[in-house]
Motif scaffolding. Structure first.
Motif, mmCIF file in Angstrom:
data_model
loop_
_atom_site.group_PDB
_atom_site.id
_atom_site.type_symbol
_atom_site.label_atom_id
_atom_site.label_comp_id
_atom_site.label_asym_id
_atom_site.label_seq_id
_atom_site.Cartn_x
_atom_site.Cartn_y
_atom_site.Cartn_z
ATOM 1 N N ILE A 86 54.356 -46.488 93.310
ATOM 2 C CA ILE A 86 53.707 -45.511 94.204
ATOM 3 C C ILE A 86 52.245 -45.890 94.404
ATOM 4 C CG2 ILE A 86 52.978 -43.106 94.419
ATOM 5 C CD1 ILE A 86 55.497 -42.280 92.959
ATOM 6 N N MET A 87 51.577 -46.250 93.315
ATOM 7 C CA MET A 87 50.185 -46.696 93.407
ATOM 8 C C MET A 87 50.079 -47.928 94.306
ATOM 9 S SD MET A 87 46.964 -46.409 92.251
ATOM 10 C CE MET A 87 46.871 -45.636 90.644
ATOM 11 N N LEU A 88 50.998 -48.857 94.129
ATOM 12 C CA LEU A 88 50.983 -50.092 94.924
ATOM 13 C C LEU A 88 51.125 -49.788 96.412
ATOM 14 C CD1 LEU A 88 51.032 -53.230 94.748
ATOM 15 C CD2 LEU A 88 53.528 -53.072 94.649
ATOM 16 N N ILE A 89 52.089 -48.953 96.768
ATOM 17 C CA ILE A 89 52.351 -48.624 98.179
ATOM 18 C C ILE A 89 51.185 -47.847 98.784
ATOM 19 C CG2 ILE A 89 53.850 -47.286 99.713
ATOM 20 C CD1 ILE A 89 56.147 -47.951 97.683
ATOM 21 N N MET A 90 50.725 -46.821 98.055
ATOM 22 C CA MET A 90 49.645 -45.992 98.589
ATOM 23 C C MET A 90 48.338 -46.769 98.707
ATOM 24 S SD MET A 90 50.143 -42.230 96.859
ATOM 25 C CE MET A 90 51.439 -41.132 97.387
ATOM 26 N N ALA A 91 48.048 -47.587 97.676
ATOM 27 C CA ALA A 91 46.815 -48.379 97.732
ATOM 28 C C ALA A 91 46.878 -49.400 98.858
ATOM 29 C CB ALA A 91 46.593 -49.074 96.390
ATOM 30 N N PHE A 92 48.052 -50.004 99.076
ATOM 31 C CA PHE A 92 48.234 -50.924 100.205
ATOM 32 C C PHE A 92 47.983 -50.200 101.525
ATOM 33 C CE2 PHE A 92 50.680 -54.581 98.282
ATOM 34 C CZ PHE A 92 49.952 -55.572 98.913
ATOM 35 N N PHE A 93 48.583 -49.006 101.634
ATOM 36 C CA PHE A 93 48.436 -48.224 102.868
ATOM 37 C C PHE A 93 46.971 -47.893 103.139
ATOM 38 C CE2 PHE A 93 48.045 -44.029 104.867
ATOM 39 C CZ PHE A 93 48.694 -44.249 106.077
ATOM 40 N N MET A 94 46.279 -47.422 102.102
ATOM 41 C CA MET A 94 44.870 -47.059 102.274
ATOM 42 C C MET A 94 43.996 -48.292 102.543
ATOM 43 S SD MET A 94 44.831 -43.813 102.162
ATOM 44 C CE MET A 94 43.057 -43.538 102.136
ATOM 45 N N ALA A 95 44.342 -49.409 101.901
ATOM 46 C CA ALA A 95 43.584 -50.646 102.129
ATOM 47 C C ALA A 95 43.738 -51.111 103.574
ATOM 48 C CB ALA A 95 44.054 -51.731 101.166
ATOM 49 N N PHE A 96 44.972 -51.050 104.094
ATOM 50 C CA PHE A 96 45.195 -51.426 105.499
ATOM 51 C C PHE A 96 44.499 -50.451 106.436
ATOM 52 C CE2 PHE A 96 48.482 -54.338 104.035
ATOM 53 C CZ PHE A 96 48.425 -55.343 104.998
ATOM 54 N N LYS A 97 44.435 -49.183 106.026
ATOM 55 C CA LYS A 97 43.764 -48.173 106.842
ATOM 56 C C LYS A 97 42.256 -48.451 106.908
ATOM 57 C CE LYS A 97 43.041 -43.136 107.052
ATOM 58 N NZ LYS A 97 43.375 -42.983 108.485
ATOM 59 N N VAL A 98 41.693 -48.901 105.769
ATOM 60 C CA VAL A 98 40.261 -49.205 105.729
ATOM 61 C C VAL A 98 39.959 -50.478 106.498
ATOM 62 C CG1 VAL A 98 38.320 -49.844 104.229
ATOM 63 C CG2 VAL A 98 39.868 -47.990 103.566
ATOM 64 N N ASN A 99 40.727 -51.582 106.188
ATOM 65 C CA ASN A 99 40.496 -52.850 106.878
ATOM 66 C C ASN A 99 41.743 -53.722 106.745
ATOM 67 O OD1 ASN A 99 39.574 -55.696 107.338
ATOM 68 N ND2 ASN A 99 37.618 -54.674 107.668
ATOM 69 N N SER A 100 42.487 -53.837 107.828
ATOM 70 C CA SER A 100 43.759 -54.564 107.780
ATOM 71 C C SER A 100 43.561 -56.061 107.542
ATOM 72 C CB SER A 100 44.535 -54.338 109.082
ATOM 73 O OG SER A 100 43.763 -54.762 110.203
ATOM 74 N N GLU A 101 42.437 -56.611 108.026
ATOM 75 C CA GLU A 101 42.182 -58.049 107.856
ATOM 76 C C GLU A 101 42.021 -58.405 106.377
ATOM 77 O OE1 GLU A 101 38.984 -61.476 109.283
ATOM 78 O OE2 GLU A 101 38.893 -59.475 110.153
ATOM 79 N N LEU A 102 41.248 -57.602 105.651
ATOM 80 C CA LEU A 102 41.063 -57.856 104.214
ATOM 81 C C LEU A 102 42.340 -57.570 103.427
ATOM 82 C CD1 LEU A 102 37.513 -56.517 103.252
ATOM 83 C CD2 LEU A 102 38.301 -58.866 103.279
ATOM 84 N N ALA A 103 43.092 -56.573 103.860
ATOM 85 C CA ALA A 103 44.279 -56.159 103.109
ATOM 86 C C ALA A 103 45.359 -57.233 103.074
ATOM 87 C CB ALA A 103 44.858 -54.877 103.693
ATOM 88 N N THR A 104 45.377 -58.135 104.073
ATOM 89 C CA THR A 104 46.404 -59.191 104.085
ATOM 90 C C THR A 104 46.251 -60.159 102.905
ATOM 91 O OG1 THR A 104 44.994 -60.482 105.571
ATOM 92 C CG2 THR A 104 46.722 -59.131 106.584
ATOM 93 N N ILE A 105 45.061 -60.170 102.284
ATOM 94 C CA ILE A 105 44.844 -61.037 101.110
ATOM 95 C C ILE A 105 45.826 -60.689 99.988
ATOM 96 C CG2 ILE A 105 43.188 -61.615 99.275
ATOM 97 C CD1 ILE A 105 40.961 -61.220 101.354
ATOM 98 N N TYR A 106 46.106 -59.383 99.878
ATOM 99 C CA TYR A 106 46.990 -58.942 98.795
ATOM 100 C C TYR A 106 48.405 -59.525 98.938
ATOM 101 C CZ TYR A 106 43.348 -55.368 98.397
ATOM 102 O OH TYR A 106 42.149 -54.709 98.277
ATOM 103 N N LEU A 107 48.819 -59.756 100.175
ATOM 104 C CA LEU A 107 50.188 -60.207 100.415
ATOM 105 C C LEU A 107 50.454 -61.590 99.831
ATOM 106 C CD1 LEU A 107 50.635 -58.998 104.122
ATOM 107 C CD2 LEU A 107 51.433 -57.889 102.028
ATOM 108 N N TRP A 108 49.375 -62.360 99.621
ATOM 109 C CA TRP A 108 49.538 -63.696 99.061
ATOM 110 C C TRP A 108 49.780 -63.650 97.548
ATOM 111 C CZ3 TRP A 108 49.991 -67.856 102.159
ATOM 112 C CH2 TRP A 108 49.553 -67.724 103.477
ATOM 113 N N VAL A 109 49.440 -62.530 96.937
ATOM 114 C CA VAL A 109 49.550 -62.416 95.477
ATOM 115 C C VAL A 109 50.989 -62.185 95.031
ATOM 116 C CG1 VAL A 109 48.832 -61.053 93.487
ATOM 117 C CG2 VAL A 109 47.210 -61.527 95.313
ATOM 118 N N ILE A 110 51.726 -61.402 95.812
ATOM 119 C CA ILE A 110 53.064 -60.950 95.394
ATOM 120 C C ILE A 110 54.030 -62.105 95.111
ATOM 121 C CG2 ILE A 110 55.097 -59.630 96.120
ATOM 122 C CD1 ILE A 110 53.153 -57.744 97.566
ATOM 123 N N PRO A 111 54.146 -63.143 95.977
ATOM 124 C CA PRO A 111 55.085 -64.238 95.661
ATOM 125 C C PRO A 111 54.741 -64.972 94.362
ATOM 126 C CG PRO A 111 54.393 -64.343 97.960
ATOM 127 C CD PRO A 111 53.531 -63.325 97.300
#
Length: 577
Positions: free
Chosen positions: A140-165
């Motif tokens: 839940i924290m992961l999803i909500m924090a992702f959502f809020m991060a994309f809401k604040v700045n979608s360009e910066l939030a894409t950095i997180y997507l590289w971590v998951i794999p």
């Protein structure tokens, strides 16, 4: 498997549900805090507007206090639910073991059952607590924090997507390599418990033979094996932490660098960058928690499998659909009975036993070590089931009886019988919970136990240590005989149970049986001829078969085995004079 184990949640379903609900509310508030912190910085601190600072400051305090309250509630509910789940699981396992036959217990071993009800259940309890709290919090924290991060700045939030794999590959490696190690470790724990149990139980023998060094080496070998396996597993698990830290610091550096450029370019505020740092920590901490859950799941998976093996074990001895609830008399009929401990007809312990005993008869059983005397009598109360043939008690097949009724009609006194922690009275009342004090004393008088009990300072209130370690072998046997007599059984089986008493006391016990319980069928296994020579009939056994049956005089005239035993004992007695 998991569904079967989770049945033990039982009455703790409410706490199990409330824990994830409250943790979800806690996460929601924690995710909102960085967002309003950014607003406080941008609208209050950067502009110097005290009204906005106070307004958002108070809001942040309320959010933080509410998050703290929900977190505390979540921890409380998770602790109650997991402890209750473990309690019910342990209870189910213990009750299941009570229904096991000796064959079922032999399948697991005593030390393995102890490990499963202690170490394995503790592992599952910890995993359950983590799952209903942390396993809910992290995604839940992961999803909500992702959502809020994309809401604040979608360009910066894409950095997180590289971590998951990267983390996914690391976790997959750990899971596939660590689980087999934990399976092996818990089996080794069984061996360790067995060594400790055996050592403590036989400590007098160990000391008398000065074998402490040998026992220490045996313990050290198994303990070292557990150490090596755990070290190997922990090294693999530890690989998770540096991978996680690399991901965290890489994200922080990239967000700092790109965020600074965005602020200079005017497309991002300082407050938004601050909130992105917080969301970075929340996202990556969520991933860290998920990795911890995976590790705990790997450990507990082996324990769940071992616990479930006990829960799904089918007792090989059970009540019939319409059980007989009364034993008519103490007659016993072995009709071509054969028996194997493995139920394998090719590996028989008892072979073609044909023996018919009238109610009230006294039957002596003589035979060398390994002749299957004890195996024979253990079939009567269905401690084991026969492999072939028919065994009847009171004219009915033993498999037709209600188990409790049958075993209540049969009293067994073993050579190595067990006394439990408690007073002598409490031990005696295993035979009859409602026995009066006069009945206790009378039974002990018959068993020749009253005389020595009266010499104890607390007499019948004397405390017996675990296993009866504070009384002698002969005293223990006589208390066990008295306990068996209190059942007023239809059949009394004495399996070499007077071996630790002198011949005079043995004779007095046998006479008391004849005088006091003439209608009870008595089966007396003995090594001494004197213990059985007055029996109505004596059964001679050799290599799992009955070789001769007759009175003392008849066997002395016709049975070679009986003659050898008798004359060796007579000669031995003469030599000792």
């Amino acid at each position: 498997m998991l569904k079967n184990v989770l049945k033990s949640v039982g009455e703790y379903k409410k706490e199990t549900i409330l824990s994830p609900v409250t943790v979800a509310l806690e996460v929601l508030l924690e995710v909102l805090i960085p967002y309003f912190m950014a607003v406080l910085i941008d609208k209050g601190i950067n502009t110097g507007d005290m009204t906005e600072i106070i307004k958002y400051g108070m809001l942040l305090v309320v959010l933080a206090m509410a998050a703290l309250a929900f977190g505390a509630l979540s921890g409380h509910y998770a602790a109650v639910a997991s402890a209750g789940f473990a309690k019910n699981l342990r209870k189910r396992m213990f009750y299941k073991v009570q229904d096991f036959s000796f064959l079922n217990i032999d399948h697991f071993s005593t030390s393995s059952l102890v490990t499963r009800m202690t170490t394995d259940i503790t592992n599952v309890q910890n995993a359950y607590q983590m799952i209903i709290r942390v396993a809910v919090r992290a995604p839940i924290m992961l999803i909500m924090a992702f959502f809020m991060a994309f809401k604040v700045n979608s360009e910066l939030a894409t950095i997180y997507l590289w971590v998951i794999p990267i983390l996914g590959i690391a976790l997959a490696f750990i899971m596939t390599h660590v689980h087999p190690i934990f399976v092996r470790v818990f089996k080794t724990y069984d061996k360790l418990n067995n060594v400790v149990q055996e050592n403590v139980h036989g400590i007098r023998v160990v000391k008398s033979f000065v074998r402490e060094d040998f026992e220490e080496q045996k313990f050290k070998k198994i303990s070292s094996s557990i150490y090596k396996d755990f070290t190997k597993a922990e090294k693999m698990i530890a690989f998770n932490a540096p991978v996680m830290q690399i991901c965290v610091y890489t994200c922080m550096i990239l967000i700092s660098w790109i965020g600074a450029n965005l602020i200079v370019g005017g497309t991002m505020t300082a407050g938004e960058l601050t909130s992105m740092f917080t969301y970075t920590m929340q996202i990556l901490m969520s991933l860290m928690m998920l990795s911890m859950i995976f590790v705990m799941t790997i450990m507990s998976k082996a324990s769940v499998e071992r616990i479930n093996e006990v829960l799904i074990e089918v007792p090989d001895i059970a009540n019939p659909e319409k059980p007989v609830t009364e034993v008519a008399n103490g007659s016993i009929d072995f009709d071509h009975v054969s028996f194997s401990y493995s139920q394998n007809p090719e590996k028989l312990c008892l072979k073609d036993i044909d023996l018919h005993i009238k109610s009230g008869e006294t039957i002596g059983i003589i035979g060398g070590t390994g002749s299957a005397k004890s195996s024979l009598v253990q079939l009567i109360p269905r401690l084991y089931d026969i492999t072939s043939g028919t065994l009847k008690v009171g004219g009915r097949d033993v498999r037709d009886y209600d188990l409790e009724v049958l075993r209540d009609a049969v009293s067994m006194v073993l050579q190595k019988n067990v006394l439990f922690s408690g007073t002598i009275k409490e031990n005696l009342r295993w035979g009859n919970p409602n026995a009066t004090e006069e009945e206790l004393i009378h039974a002990c008088q018959l068993a020749q136990a009253d005389d020595f009990i009266q010499t104890f300072p607390d007499q019948y209130d004397t405390y017996i240590e675990q296993g009866g370690s504070n009384v002698s072998g002969g005293q223990k046997q006589r208390i066990c005989i008295a306990r068996a007599l209190l059942k007023k059984p239809a059949i009394l089986i004495l399996d070499d149970s007077t071996s630790a008493v002198d011949t005079k006391t043995d004779a007095m016990i046998q006479k008391a049986f004849i005088d006091e319980i003439p209608d009870t069928t008595r089966l007396i296994i003995a090594q001494r001829i004197s213990s059985v020579q007055n029996a109505d009939r004596i059964v001679v056994m050799d290599n799992g078969r009955i070789t001769d049956v007759g009175t003392h005089e008849e066997l002395l005239a016709s049975s070679k085995i009986y003659q050898e035993v008798y004359y060796s004992q007579v000669k031995g007695a003469a030599d000792n004079e």
